[in-house]
Design a protein around this motif. Structure first.
Motif, PDB file in Angstrom:
ATOM      1  N   GLU A 100       0.826  -1.206   0.000  1.00 39.63           N
ATOM      2  CA  GLU A 100       0.000   0.000   0.000  1.00 39.63           C
ATOM      3  C   GLU A 100       0.860   1.255   0.000  1.00 39.63           C
ATOM      4  OE1 GLU A 100      -2.620  -0.326   3.315  1.00 39.63           O
ATOM      5  OE2 GLU A 100      -3.810  -1.901   2.386  1.00 39.63           O
ATOM      6  N   TYR A 101       2.112   1.129   0.424  1.00 38.49           N
ATOM      7  CA  TYR A 101       3.009   2.276   0.516  1.00 38.49           C
ATOM      8  C   TYR A 101       4.070   2.266  -0.578  1.00 38.49           C
ATOM      9  CZ  TYR A 101       5.389   6.074   2.898  1.00 38.49           C
ATOM     10  OH  TYR A 101       5.943   7.285   3.198  1.00 38.49           O
ATOM     11  N   LEU A 102       4.607   1.092  -0.893  1.00 38.25           N
ATOM     12  CA  LEU A 102       5.650   0.967  -1.917  1.00 38.25           C
ATOM     13  C   LEU A 102       5.148   0.088  -3.054  1.00 38.25           C
ATOM     14  CD1 LEU A 102       8.961   0.310   0.059  1.00 38.25           C
ATOM     15  CD2 LEU A 102       8.358   2.346  -1.217  1.00 38.25           C
ATOM     16  N   LYS A 103       5.027   0.668  -4.238  1.00 34.99           N
ATOM     17  CA  LYS A 103       4.570  -0.139  -5.371  1.00 34.99           C
ATOM     18  C   LYS A 103       5.581  -1.262  -5.617  1.00 34.99           C
ATOM     19  CE  LYS A 103       6.672   2.939  -8.693  1.00 34.99           C
ATOM     20  NZ  LYS A 103       6.519   4.054  -9.538  1.00 34.99           N
ATOM     21  N   GLY A 104       5.087  -2.420  -5.862  1.00 31.88           N
ATOM     22  CA  GLY A 104       5.948  -3.559  -6.134  1.00 31.88           C
ATOM     23  C   GLY A 104       6.349  -4.348  -4.903  1.00 31.88           C
ATOM     24  N   GLU A 114       4.822  -0.533  10.491  1.00 32.93           N
ATOM     25  CA  GLU A 114       3.902   0.429  11.119  1.00 32.93           C
ATOM     26  C   GLU A 114       4.662   1.412  11.997  1.00 32.93           C
ATOM     27  OE1 GLU A 114       0.682   1.058  10.802  1.00 32.93           O
ATOM     28  OE2 GLU A 114       0.245  -0.600   9.434  1.00 32.93           O
ATOM     29  N   PHE A 115       5.605   0.903  12.800  1.00 30.24           N
ATOM     30  CA  PHE A 115       6.411   1.789  13.650  1.00 30.24           C
ATOM     31  C   PHE A 115       7.152   2.819  12.797  1.00 30.24           C
ATOM     32  CE2 PHE A 115       6.944  -1.897  16.871  1.00 30.24           C
ATOM     33  CZ  PHE A 115       5.853  -1.478  17.614  1.00 30.24           C
ATOM     34  N   LEU A 116       7.775   2.342  11.702  1.00 29.97           N
ATOM     35  CA  LEU A 116       8.546   3.234  10.840  1.00 29.97           C
ATOM     36  C   LEU A 116       7.637   4.217  10.105  1.00 29.97           C
ATOM     37  CD1 LEU A 116      11.294   4.059   9.760  1.00 29.97           C
ATOM     38  CD2 LEU A 116      11.094   2.247   8.038  1.00 29.97           C
ATOM     39  N   LEU A 117       6.507   3.739   9.594  1.00 24.82           N
ATOM     40  CA  LEU A 117       5.574   4.623   8.899  1.00 24.82           C
ATOM     41  C   LEU A 117       5.041   5.727   9.805  1.00 24.82           C
ATOM     42  CD1 LEU A 117       3.578   2.143   6.651  1.00 24.82           C
ATOM     43  CD2 LEU A 117       5.103   3.980   5.903  1.00 24.82           C
ATOM     44  N   ASN A 118       4.834   5.416  11.082  1.00 27.70           N
ATOM     45  CA  ASN A 118       4.386   6.442  12.025  1.00 27.70           C
ATOM     46  C   ASN A 118       5.396   7.580  12.111  1.00 27.70           C
ATOM     47  OD1 ASN A 118       1.935   5.243  12.703  1.00 27.70           O
ATOM     48  ND2 ASN A 118       2.820   4.072  14.374  1.00 27.70           N
ATOM     49  N   ILE A 119       6.683   7.245  12.128  1.00 22.94           N
ATOM     50  CA  ILE A 119       7.735   8.269  12.186  1.00 22.94           C
ATOM     51  C   ILE A 119       7.777   9.038  10.865  1.00 22.94           C
ATOM     52  CG2 ILE A 119      10.233   8.650  12.352  1.00 22.94           C
ATOM     53  CD1 ILE A 119      10.306   6.162  14.226  1.00 22.94           C
ATOM     54  N   ILE A 120       7.723   8.316   9.750  1.00 22.96           N
ATOM     55  CA  ILE A 120       7.755   8.944   8.424  1.00 22.96           C
ATOM     56  C   ILE A 120       6.605   9.936   8.280  1.00 22.96           C
ATOM     57  CG2 ILE A 120       7.392   8.480   5.958  1.00 22.96           C
ATOM     58  CD1 ILE A 120       8.926   5.790   6.474  1.00 22.96           C
ATOM     59  N   ASP A 121       5.407   9.512   8.638  1.00 24.00           N
ATOM     60  CA  ASP A 121       4.228  10.371   8.489  1.00 24.00           C
ATOM     61  C   ASP A 121       4.247  11.532   9.479  1.00 24.00           C
ATOM     62  OD1 ASP A 121       3.336   8.741   6.438  1.00 24.00           O
ATOM     63  OD2 ASP A 121       1.948   7.616   7.711  1.00 24.00           O
ATOM     64  N   LYS A 122       4.569  11.261  10.724  1.00 29.03           N
ATOM     65  CA  LYS A 122       4.544  12.296  11.767  1.00 29.03           C
ATOM     66  C   LYS A 122       5.507  13.435  11.460  1.00 29.03           C
ATOM     67  CE  LYS A 122       4.962  12.900  16.760  1.00 29.03           C
ATOM     68  NZ  LYS A 122       5.139  12.194  18.056  1.00 29.03           N
ATOM     69  N   TYR A 123       6.684  13.116  10.891  1.00 28.64           N
ATOM     70  CA  TYR A 123       7.710  14.129  10.660  1.00 28.64           C
ATOM     71  C   TYR A 123       7.865  14.486   9.179  1.00 28.64           C
ATOM     72  CZ  TYR A 123       8.575  13.228  15.509  1.00 28.64           C
ATOM     73  OH  TYR A 123       8.410  13.088  16.864  1.00 28.64           O
ATOM     74  N   ASN A 124       6.896  14.024   8.366  1.00 31.34           N
ATOM     75  CA  ASN A 124       6.862  14.362   6.947  1.00 31.34           C
ATOM     76  C   ASN A 124       8.180  14.019   6.237  1.00 31.34           C
ATOM     77  OD1 ASN A 124       5.476  15.287   4.690  1.00 31.34           O
ATOM     78  ND2 ASN A 124       6.284  17.358   4.905  1.00 31.34           N
ATOM     79  N   LEU A 125       8.690  12.817   6.497  1.00 31.35           N
ATOM     80  CA  LEU A 125       9.918  12.351   5.859  1.00 31.35           C
ATOM     81  C   LEU A 125       9.576  11.720   4.511  1.00 31.35           C
ATOM     82  CD1 LEU A 125      11.637  10.716   8.969  1.00 31.35           C
ATOM     83  CD2 LEU A 125      11.963  13.024   8.065  1.00 31.35           C
ATOM     84  N   GLN A 126      10.540  11.688   3.616  1.00 28.45           N
ATOM     85  CA  GLN A 126      10.341  11.126   2.286  1.00 28.45           C
ATOM     86  C   GLN A 126      11.111   9.822   2.153  1.00 28.45           C
ATOM     87  OE1 GLN A 126       8.556  12.321  -0.657  1.00 28.45           O
ATOM     88  NE2 GLN A 126       8.994  10.187  -1.072  1.00 28.45           N
ATOM     89  N   VAL A 127      10.442   8.757   1.739  1.00 31.39           N
ATOM     90  CA  VAL A 127      11.096   7.487   1.458  1.00 31.39           C
ATOM     91  C   VAL A 127      11.568   7.535   0.009  1.00 31.39           C
ATOM     92  CG1 VAL A 127      10.813   4.977   1.310  1.00 31.39           C
ATOM     93  CG2 VAL A 127       9.650   6.265   3.118  1.00 31.39           C
TER      94      VAL A 127
END
Length: 142
Positions: A100-104, A114-127
């Motif tokens: 749902e987050y990374l195509k492929g 989920e733990f990592l996505l929470n940090i990414i979303d909370k601090y507006n980081l770019q994967v």
């Protein structure tokens, strides 16, 4: 070269950040993790911007150390933002972000994801793997 050596694995290992002194002078170690948290943060200056380089190795899914690792990672991200530093993270988080987050990505989102996505979303980081300029998505699969 800045590194931390794994103390509890019995088989060695650890993490490192190499910095070319000719390019980046006076790097400063901000964080060297702790017993069950393999995290190294070094601050450098790029032009007029202070940038914190993160290198980390996350616990395997289901490990008792998962929550403490991600809490400490978040503390260091917050500290970098509070210090008005840029953030570059390179890590083996042992996390599956999911299709749902990374195509492929052939996997659903895992607990570490989920733990990592929470940090990414909370601090507006770019994967970076999520950007159109990136041709790969998964760097390891069995």
């Amino acid at each position: 070269m800045f590194d931390t050596v794994r103390n509890n694995s019995g088989g060695g290992g650890g993490i490192a950040i190499g910095i070319l002194n000719k390019v980046f002078s006076n790097p400063v170690v901000i964080c060297e993790g702790e017993e069950n948290v393999e995290l190294l943060v070094v601050e450098i200056k790029i032009g007029d911007m202070q940038v914190r380089l993160f290198c980390a190795y996350g616990p395997q899914e289901g490990s008792k150390d998962c929550l403490s690792f991600y809490q400490r990672l978040e503390e260091e991200v917050e500290s970098a933002i509070d210090a008005d530093c840029g953030i570059i993270m390179e890590l083996d988080a042992n996390a599956k972000l999911g299709y749902e987050y990374l195509k492929g990505d052939p996997h659903p989102t895992s607990q570490n994801g989920e733990f990592l996505l929470n940090i990414i979303d909370k601090y507006n980081l770019q994967v970076v793997n999520q950007l159109d300029i990136c041709e790969g998505t998964i760097n390891r699969k069995r």
